[in-house]
Design a protein around this motif. Structure first.
Motif, mmCIF file in Angstrom:
data_model
loop_
_atom_site.group_PDB
_atom_site.id
_atom_site.type_symbol
_atom_site.label_atom_id
_atom_site.label_comp_id
_atom_site.label_asym_id
_atom_site.label_seq_id
_atom_site.Cartn_x
_atom_site.Cartn_y
_atom_site.Cartn_z
ATOM 1 N N GLY A 182 0.801 -1.215 0.000
ATOM 2 C CA GLY A 182 0.000 0.000 0.000
ATOM 3 C C GLY A 182 0.835 1.266 0.000
ATOM 4 O O GLY A 182 0.298 2.367 -0.172
ATOM 5 N N GLY A 183 2.144 1.127 0.177
ATOM 6 C CA GLY A 183 3.030 2.293 0.159
ATOM 7 C C GLY A 183 3.307 2.759 -1.261
ATOM 8 O O GLY A 183 2.959 2.099 -2.245
ATOM 9 N N THR A 184 3.976 3.907 -1.353
ATOM 10 C CA THR A 184 4.292 4.507 -2.647
ATOM 11 C C THR A 184 5.799 4.534 -2.866
ATOM 12 O O THR A 184 6.560 4.932 -1.974
ATOM 13 C CB THR A 184 3.750 5.945 -2.745
ATOM 14 O OG1 THR A 184 2.323 5.914 -2.677
ATOM 15 C CG2 THR A 184 4.176 6.614 -4.036
ATOM 16 N N VAL A 185 6.212 4.111 -4.061
ATOM 17 C CA VAL A 185 7.594 4.267 -4.500
ATOM 18 C C VAL A 185 7.634 5.489 -5.407
ATOM 19 O O VAL A 185 6.957 5.520 -6.442
ATOM 20 C CB VAL A 185 8.102 3.030 -5.259
ATOM 21 C CG1 VAL A 185 9.524 3.274 -5.764
ATOM 22 C CG2 VAL A 185 8.050 1.786 -4.383
ATOM 23 N N ALA A 186 8.390 6.500 -5.022
ATOM 24 C CA ALA A 186 8.526 7.705 -5.829
ATOM 25 C C ALA A 186 9.848 7.661 -6.578
ATOM 26 O O ALA A 186 10.906 7.478 -5.971
ATOM 27 C CB ALA A 186 8.463 8.949 -4.954
ATOM 28 N N ILE A 187 9.783 7.797 -7.887
ATOM 29 C CA ILE A 187 10.985 7.842 -8.723
ATOM 30 C C ILE A 187 11.102 9.250 -9.291
ATOM 31 O O ILE A 187 10.187 9.731 -9.963
ATOM 32 C CB ILE A 187 10.918 6.813 -9.866
ATOM 33 C CG1 ILE A 187 10.835 5.393 -9.309
ATOM 34 C CG2 ILE A 187 12.130 6.955 -10.787
ATOM 35 C CD1 ILE A 187 10.663 4.319 -10.374
ATOM 36 N N VAL A 188 12.219 9.911 -9.003
ATOM 37 C CA VAL A 188 12.479 11.240 -9.543
ATOM 38 C C VAL A 188 13.365 11.071 -10.768
ATOM 39 O O VAL A 188 14.512 10.634 -10.665
ATOM 40 C CB VAL A 188 13.160 12.142 -8.503
ATOM 41 C CG1 VAL A 188 13.462 13.515 -9.097
ATOM 42 C CG2 VAL A 188 12.281 12.273 -7.259
ATOM 43 N N ALA A 189 12.807 11.372 -11.947
ATOM 44 C CA ALA A 189 13.526 11.173 -13.208
ATOM 45 C C ALA A 189 14.173 12.480 -13.654
ATOM 46 O O ALA A 189 13.556 13.546 -13.565
ATOM 47 C CB ALA A 189 12.564 10.666 -14.279
ATOM 48 N N PRO A 190 15.417 12.421 -14.147
ATOM 49 C CA PRO A 190 16.153 13.646 -14.471
ATOM 50 C C PRO A 190 15.835 14.201 -15.851
ATOM 51 O O PRO A 190 15.260 13.524 -16.708
ATOM 52 C CB PRO A 190 17.609 13.178 -14.419
ATOM 53 C CG PRO A 190 17.531 11.768 -14.923
ATOM 54 C CD PRO A 190 16.233 11.218 -14.370
ATOM 55 N N ALA A 191 16.252 15.443 -16.066
ATOM 56 C CA ALA A 191 16.172 16.045 -17.391
ATOM 57 C C ALA A 191 17.266 15.460 -18.277
ATOM 58 O O ALA A 191 18.224 14.853 -17.793
ATOM 59 C CB ALA A 191 16.335 17.556 -17.277
ATOM 60 N N ASN A 192 17.132 15.642 -19.568
ATOM 61 C CA ASN A 192 18.180 15.239 -20.503
ATOM 62 C C ASN A 192 19.234 16.344 -20.590
ATOM 63 O O ASN A 192 18.937 17.511 -20.355
ATOM 64 C CB ASN A 192 17.570 14.987 -21.881
ATOM 65 C CG ASN A 192 16.725 13.731 -21.909
ATOM 66 O OD1 ASN A 192 17.002 12.770 -21.203
ATOM 67 N ND2 ASN A 192 15.675 13.732 -22.717
ATOM 68 N N PRO A 193 20.487 15.978 -20.961
ATOM 69 C CA PRO A 193 20.974 14.628 -21.233
ATOM 70 C C PRO A 193 21.331 13.894 -19.945
ATOM 71 O O PRO A 193 21.749 14.509 -18.964
ATOM 72 C CB PRO A 193 22.226 14.872 -22.073
ATOM 73 C CG PRO A 193 22.729 16.204 -21.597
ATOM 74 C CD PRO A 193 21.512 17.011 -21.245
#
Length: 429
Positions: A182-193
Motif C-alpha cells: 500500500g506504500g508509494t515508491v517515488a521515482i524522480v527522473a532527471p532532465a536530458n541529457p
C-alpha cells in the motif's frame, strides 16, 4: 510479422558488431618501430574496458594502464532486474582479472589530478602515471546539489542507484522489499541529457513487476523533469497491459517538476503537490565524471566536447574522452554506445601512433529495456560523423512496434540477454 521483426533485430545486432569491425578495419597493419607508446585509460566500464581490449588486440607492445576506483565493476545494463527480483546483483558484477591477464596493467585507485602539459595522471596513493595518450572514460557525476534537500548523504536514505556503486542497488532493493503493502515508491527522473534515457522507466517497470507479485496495493509515481521520454508510447502501453493502475507518470508540465525533498519526513514537494513516499529513488541530473572536470576538458554544458573521428578533446591535446562523459553529437549515453566509442577511439589512437590519419566511421546504437520477464522493447539508430560530431542518419531511428505480438517481446528479451552476455564476455571474460 514476428519472424520479420526478429530477423530485423538480428540485423541490428550485426550492425553493432559491424561498428566494431569498422573500428578494427581502421587499424594500420603494424605500428612503426618505436619505444612502446604509453596509454593510460581512466575508467573501467564498457567504454574504458572496450578501449583497453581493442588497443591490446591492435598491438601487443603498447604499454596500456587501466585505472579504476573499484576492484569489481557493477554493470548498469539489466541492473533494474535486480530491483525487480529477477536477477542477482552478482550477475551484474565483474572483476578485472581477465583484463589484467591480457597484458593490461590494472591499477585499482582513484585518479585525482591530470597534468596535461606534463602528460601525467596522479593517483589517490600519490603515484603518477606518465602517458603519451590519455583516455578518460569516467562515466557520470551526479549533481547532488541540483535538488534542494538532496545530497550525497541523503542518498543513504533516498538512494539513486544510478552509478556503479553496488551498495546503492542493495539499499534500494532492501527498501523496496521492506516497504509495507500500500506504500508509494517515488521515482524522480532527471532532465536530458542523462545516462541511459529509458532507464528510469525500465526501473519503474521492474519495480512494478516485484510489487505486483508481492505488494499488489503499492503504487509507483514517476516525477519527471521532462514532458516526454524515450519509447514513451511503448512504456505506457506496457504499463496499461501489465501493471494497470500501479504506475503514474507525472510529466514536467503536469506537476512532475520536483521542487524539494525531505528525506526525514519522507515527502517530496513538486510545483503543485506534496507526495508522501515509502521509498524514494532520486535520480539527479548529471554531468561528466569528476576527473574530466579536473582535466579541464568539460565545457559549460557539463560534458566533454570531442572530435567525432578521434574522440580527442576539443580543448586539450592528447586526451580522449569516451562513454557517458563525452558529448558526441546525437549519440545516446548508453553502454552500447560506450563500447563502440571505446573501439573507435582505440583505432584512432593506434593510427595516430603509427603516423597515419585517423578515419571517420559510422556508429550504430541499440538500446533494450526489459519491462517484465520475457517482455522487452528496444530502440535503434544509425549515426554518421558530420561537421565534427555524430548526427542521426535520416529515418534510421526505429522503436519496437506498439502492436507487436508476445513472441516479438520475448525475442527482444532474449536479444537483451544475448547482447549483455556478449559485451561483458568480450570485455571482462
Amino acid at each position: 510479422m514476428a519472424r520479420q521483426r526478429a530477423a530485423k533485430t538480428r540485423r541490428q545486432i550485426l550492425r553493432g558488431a559491424a561498428s566494431a569491425a569498422a573500428a578494427a578495419a581502421l587499424w594500420p597493419r603494424a605500428l612503426r618501430a618505436q619505444a612502446a607508446p604509453r596509454v593510460v585509460i581512466v575508467g573501467g566500464g564498457f567504454a574504458g574496458g572496450a578501449c583497453a581490449r581493442a588497443l591490446r588486440s591492435a598491438d601487443a607492445k603498447l604499454a596500456i594502464t587501466l585505472v579504476e576506483a573499484r576492484p569489481t565493476y557493477t554493470a548498469p545494463p539489466l541492473s533494474n532486474g535486480v530491483l525487480g527480483g529477477v536477477r542477482e546483483l552478482s550477475q551484474q558484477q565483474f572483476s578485472y582479472d581477465k583484463i589484467a591477464a591480457a597484458g593490461i596493467k590494472v591499477v585499482i585507485a582513484t585518479a585525482t589530478a591530470i597534468d596535461a602539459q606534463a602528460r601525467s595522471v596522479t593517483l589517490s596513493g600519490g603515484e603518477t602515471l606518465p602517458y603519451d595518450r590519455l583516455v578518460l572514460a569516467p562515466g557520470i557525476e551526479l549533481k547532488f546539489d541540483a535538488l534542494p534537500g538532496y545530497s550525497e548523504a541523503a542518498a543513504a536514505q533516498a538512494p539513486h542507484a544510478w552509478t556503479t556503486d553496488a551498495k546503492q542497488f542493495e539499499l534500494l532493493r532492501q527498501q523496496i522489499t521492506a516497504m509495507a503493502d500500500g506504500g508509494t515508491v517515488a521515482i524522480v527522473a532527471p532532465a536530458n541529457p542523462s545516462r541511459c534515457p529509458p532507464g528510469p522507466y525500465e526501473r519503474a517497470s521492474m519495480i512494478a513487476h516485484y510489487l505486483k507479485a508481492n505488494k499488489p496495493k503499492a503504487k509507483i509515481v514517476i516525477l519527471d523533469a521532462k514532458d516526454n521520454f524515450t519509447m514513451q508510447p511503448l512504456f505506457l502501453d506496457a504499463w496499461e497491459k501489465l501493471y494497470p493502475d500501479m504506475i503514474e507518470w507525472k510529466s514536467l508540465s503536469n506537476g512532475g517538476n520536483v521542487a524539494s525533498i525531505d528525506v526525514a519526513k519522507k515527502s517530496i514537494e513538486t510545483d503543485f503537490d506534496t507526495y508522501e513516499y515509502a521509498v524514494a529513488n532520486v535520480i539527479p541530473s548529471q554531468k561528466a565524471g569528476k576527473i574530466a572536470g579536473l582535466a579541464g576538458v568539460v565545457d559549460r554544458t557539463g560534458w566533454c566536447p570531442v572530435d567525432a573521428v578521434t574522440f580527442e578533446s576539443l580543448t586539450a591535446k592528447n586526451i580522449h574522452i569516451i562513454g557517458d562523459s563525452a558529448f558526441a553529437g546525437s549519440m545516446p549515453k548508453s553502454a552500447f554506445s560506450g563500447l563502440t566509442e571505446g573501439k573507435l577511439c582505440a583505432a584512432a589512437i593506434v593510427r595516430l601512433f603509427a603516423g597515419a590519419a585517423p578515419e571517420a566511421a559510422p556508429m550504430s546504437s541499440n538500446c533494450y529495456s526489459v519491462v517484465a520477464p520475457g517482455y522487452a522493447i528496444s530502440i535503434t539508430g544509425e549515426f554518421h560523423p558530420v561537421n565534427g560530431e555524430y548526427t542521426e542518419v535520416d529515418n534510421s531511428i526505429h522503436s519496437s512496434p506498439v502492436d507487436a505480438p508476445p513472441a516479438l517481446r520475448a525475442e527482444e528479451a532474449k536479444n537483451a540477454d544475448a547482447w549483455f552476455h556478449t559485451a561483458t564476455s568480450e570485455i571482462f571474460g
